[in-house]
Design an enzyme around this catalytic site. Sequence first.
Site, PDB file in Angstrom:
ATOM      1  N   ARG A 120       0.895  -1.272  -0.604  1.00  0.00           N
ATOM      2  CA  ARG A 120       0.360  -0.089   0.053  1.00  0.00           C
ATOM      3  C   ARG A 120       0.482   1.381   0.338  1.00  0.00           C
ATOM      4  O   ARG A 120       0.713   2.131   0.826  1.00  0.00           O
ATOM      5  CB  ARG A 120      -1.071   0.108   1.067  1.00  0.00           C
ATOM      6  CG  ARG A 120      -1.907  -1.184   1.646  1.00  0.00           C
ATOM      7  CD  ARG A 120      -2.821  -0.882   0.518  1.00  0.00           C
ATOM      8  NE  ARG A 120      -3.603  -2.534   0.514  1.00  0.00           N
ATOM      9  CZ  ARG A 120      -3.409  -3.954   0.031  1.00  0.00           C
ATOM     10  NH1 ARG A 120      -2.808  -3.980  -0.426  1.00  0.00           N
ATOM     11  NH2 ARG A 120      -4.009  -4.544  -0.072  1.00  0.00           N
ATOM     12  N   SER A 146     -10.454  -0.082   3.928  1.00  0.00           N
ATOM     13  CA  SER A 146      -9.693   0.601   4.881  1.00  0.00           C
ATOM     14  C   SER A 146      -9.241   0.928   5.502  1.00  0.00           C
ATOM     15  O   SER A 146      -8.847   1.737   4.417  1.00  0.00           O
ATOM     16  CB  SER A 146      -8.404  -1.114   4.385  1.00  0.00           C
ATOM     17  OG  SER A 146      -9.181  -2.082   3.639  1.00  0.00           O
ATOM     18  N   GLU A 148      -4.552   3.637   6.361  1.00  0.00           N
ATOM     19  CA  GLU A 148      -4.030   3.745   4.244  1.00  0.00           C
ATOM     20  C   GLU A 148      -4.849   4.525   3.789  1.00  0.00           C
ATOM     21  O   GLU A 148      -4.481   5.597   3.393  1.00  0.00           O
ATOM     22  CB  GLU A 148      -4.752   2.544   4.223  1.00  0.00           C
ATOM     23  CG  GLU A 148      -4.305   2.080   2.713  1.00  0.00           C
ATOM     24  CD  GLU A 148      -5.674   0.353   1.891  1.00  0.00           C
ATOM     25  OE1 GLU A 148      -5.796  -0.398   3.365  1.00  0.00           O
ATOM     26  OE2 GLU A 148      -6.025   0.880   1.181  1.00  0.00           O
TER      27      GLU A 148
HETATM   28  C1  LIG Z   1     -15.488  -0.294  -0.805  1.00  0.00           C
HETATM   29  C2  LIG Z   1     -13.933  -0.174  -0.601  1.00  0.00           C
HETATM   30  C3  LIG Z   1     -12.887  -0.952  -1.092  1.00  0.00           C
HETATM   31  C4  LIG Z   1     -12.018  -0.987  -1.186  1.00  0.00           C
HETATM   32  N1  LIG Z   1     -10.707  -1.575  -1.947  1.00  0.00           N
HETATM   33  C5  LIG Z   1      -9.672  -1.874  -1.802  1.00  0.00           C
HETATM   34  C6  LIG Z   1      -9.262  -2.794  -2.468  1.00  0.00           C
HETATM   35  O1  LIG Z   1      -9.295  -4.210  -2.261  1.00  0.00           O
HETATM   36  N2  LIG Z   1      -7.124  -2.589  -2.582  1.00  0.00           N
HETATM   37  C7  LIG Z   1      -7.436  -1.750  -2.384  1.00  0.00           C
HETATM   38  O2  LIG Z   1      -6.069  -1.238  -2.191  1.00  0.00           O
HETATM   39  N3  LIG Z   1      -8.156  -0.409  -2.256  1.00  0.00           N
HETATM   40  C8  LIG Z   1      -8.938  -0.373  -1.917  1.00  0.00           C
HETATM   41  N4  LIG Z   1     -10.404   0.648  -1.714  1.00  0.00           N
HETATM   42  C9  LIG Z   1      -9.767   1.866  -1.639  1.00  0.00           C
HETATM   43  C10 LIG Z   1      -9.369   2.544  -2.979  1.00  0.00           C
HETATM   44  O3  LIG Z   1     -10.706   2.402  -3.641  1.00  0.00           O
HETATM   45  C11 LIG Z   1      -8.792   2.559  -3.959  1.00  0.00           C
HETATM   46  O4  LIG Z   1      -7.136   2.794  -3.034  1.00  0.00           O
HETATM   47  C12 LIG Z   1      -8.435   3.397  -5.483  1.00  0.00           C
HETATM   48  O5  LIG Z   1      -7.080   2.723  -5.545  1.00  0.00           O
HETATM   49  C13 LIG Z   1      -8.113   4.698  -4.850  1.00  0.00           C
HETATM   50  O6  LIG Z   1      -8.706   5.538  -6.004  1.00  0.00           O
HETATM   51  P1  LIG Z   1      -9.391   6.862  -5.923  1.00  0.00           P
HETATM   52  O7  LIG Z   1      -9.404   7.365  -7.888  1.00  0.00           O
HETATM   53  O8  LIG Z   1     -10.662   6.599  -5.674  1.00  0.00           O
HETATM   54  O9  LIG Z   1      -8.342   7.361  -5.594  1.00  0.00           O
HETATM   55  P2  LIG Z   1      -8.732   8.908  -4.694  1.00  0.00           P
HETATM   56  O10 LIG Z   1      -9.079   8.323  -3.341  1.00  0.00           O
HETATM   57  O11 LIG Z   1      -9.110   9.988  -5.515  1.00  0.00           O
HETATM   58  O12 LIG Z   1      -7.164   9.479  -4.174  1.00  0.00           O
HETATM   59  C14 LIG Z   1      -6.349   8.558  -3.337  1.00  0.00           C
HETATM   60  C15 LIG Z   1      -4.950   9.885  -3.584  1.00  0.00           C
HETATM   61  O13 LIG Z   1      -4.404   9.211  -5.108  1.00  0.00           O
HETATM   62  C16 LIG Z   1      -4.217  10.776  -5.646  1.00  0.00           C
HETATM   63  N5  LIG Z   1      -4.212  10.428  -6.792  1.00  0.00           N
HETATM   64  C17 LIG Z   1      -5.299   9.855  -7.479  1.00  0.00           C
HETATM   65  N6  LIG Z   1      -5.480  10.249  -9.072  1.00  0.00           N
HETATM   66  C18 LIG Z   1      -4.161  10.802  -8.583  1.00  0.00           C
HETATM   67  C19 LIG Z   1      -3.770  10.752 -10.470  1.00  0.00           C
HETATM   68  N7  LIG Z   1      -3.407  10.559 -11.501  1.00  0.00           N
HETATM   69  N8  LIG Z   1      -2.400  11.349  -9.881  1.00  0.00           N
HETATM   70  C20 LIG Z   1      -1.751  11.272  -9.077  1.00  0.00           C
HETATM   71  N9  LIG Z   1      -2.565  11.471  -7.183  1.00  0.00           N
HETATM   72  C21 LIG Z   1      -3.981  10.937  -7.659  1.00  0.00           C
HETATM   73  C22 LIG Z   1      -4.974  11.645  -5.149  1.00  0.00           C
HETATM   74  O14 LIG Z   1      -4.210  13.027  -4.414  1.00  0.00           O
HETATM   75  C23 LIG Z   1      -5.192  10.917  -3.152  1.00  0.00           C
HETATM   76  O15 LIG Z   1      -3.644  11.161  -2.394  1.00  0.00           O
HETATM   77  C24 LIG Z   1     -11.002   0.553  -1.375  1.00  0.00           C
HETATM   78  C25 LIG Z   1     -12.574   1.988  -1.259  1.00  0.00           C
HETATM   79  C26 LIG Z   1     -13.449   1.232  -0.800  1.00  0.00           C
HETATM   80  C27 LIG Z   1     -14.162   2.421  -0.567  1.00  0.00           C
END
Ligand SMILES: Cc1cc2nc3c(=O)[nH]c(=O)nc-3n(C[C@H](O)[C@H](O)[C@H](O)COP(=O)(O)OP(=O)(O)OC[C@H]3O[C@@H](n4cnc5c(N)ncnc54)[C@H](O)[C@@H]3O)c2cc1C
Length: 337
Positions: A164, A238, A333
Amino acid sequence: MKILKNYSLSKLNTFGIRAFARFFAEVENEEELKELFVDPVFKENKKFFLGGGSNVLFTKDFDGIVILNKIKGIKILEEDDKTAVIRSMSGVIWHDLVTFATERGYWGLENLSLIPGTVGAAPMQNIGAYGAELREVLQSVEAFNIATGIKRIFSREECELGYRDSIFKNKLKNQYFISAITLKLNKIEKKNLTYKILSDYLDKNKINVRSPKDISDAVSSIRKSKLPDPRLIGNAGSFFKNVFVTKDKFEDLVKIYPDMPHFKEDEEVKIPAGWLIERCGWKGKRVGNAGVHEKQALVLVNHGGATGEEIVELANKIIASVKEKFGLKLVPEVNIV
Ligand SMILES: Cc1cc2nc3c(=O)[nH]c(=O)nc-3n(C[C@H](O)[C@H](O)[C@H](O)COP(=O)(O)OP(=O)(O)OC[C@H]3O[C@@H](n4cnc5c(N)ncnc54)[C@H](O)[C@@H]3O)c2cc1C
């Protein structure tokens, strides 16, 4: 590309936290991104790039510019009998990329099915689930330096992907915008059934895995039955990372807690953070509008109207009690903003 003012982020984060961005813009392609990089509002303000908002907790209004990533497109770059190299733009929904691959019979992403969010956020924390991690298939990351607007290609090694974790969350935090990633996937069967919950599910349902889609479907059903849907109750999956300790430290702990679940990983032992939280009595607890999910102790939830600060206060209480009972430090996380 328009820059809007005082924009609500409530529907743009899966915690459903009410927060506003002083400035807000959406980018749909790299040209718009380049336009943005030279805009005075962008240059003079703090910046936050947002994907699906599924790994972020806003604790206050954002006094700067929030840029929502909508840059789409997936392309097959190379293909032979054994492998396929695909490039995905960072605003693609992660599961759409998984579907693109599994429908074509490419192995490598199926265990990561249904993780919410965008492709661009995947390398940020080296997303992982059901025994797989992005780093196993990632070839490179394209990212723009936010200060100079210059694009750089990071090899997988240069991304410093860990559990992570990545260089983008550490040394290069807030310095790069990830615009695309390239993955190398297998066309020859390469199933990963190391994760017990997944293999048990396949056995129980008598599923004979013939394609990556079979695994993707199984992972999707398991996830739907286990994880709270953010559309129904605000959460970011998480909230904490699992805890890694040395073998010696684990030997000490297991003498006191013989039922402590654990996974041996190289020189370290992984202890599920959810179990630690549950053993401290937090599962299903509610403090104001913030709470710990009743089935998943690792997931903090917004029961409705919680502020980001309320969630952080609850998280801090959990961190303190795990520290007191086990002497272990929980690390969030979720990206707290
Ligand atoms: C129900 C649920 C289940 C989940 N299960 C998992 C799992 O099984 N495994 C797992 O690893 N994660 C899991 N997650 C966490 C999440 O889905 C992941 O971390 C996912 O990759 C986040 O994507 P996002 O586009 O929503 O990021 P955001 O929440 O929009 O951003 C997260 C971070 O990344 C940065 N960011 C986003 N896009 C960019 C970009 N293009 N360039 C630079 N920085 C950027 C943002 O500034 C922020 O700091 C889960 C979340 C939920 C709600």
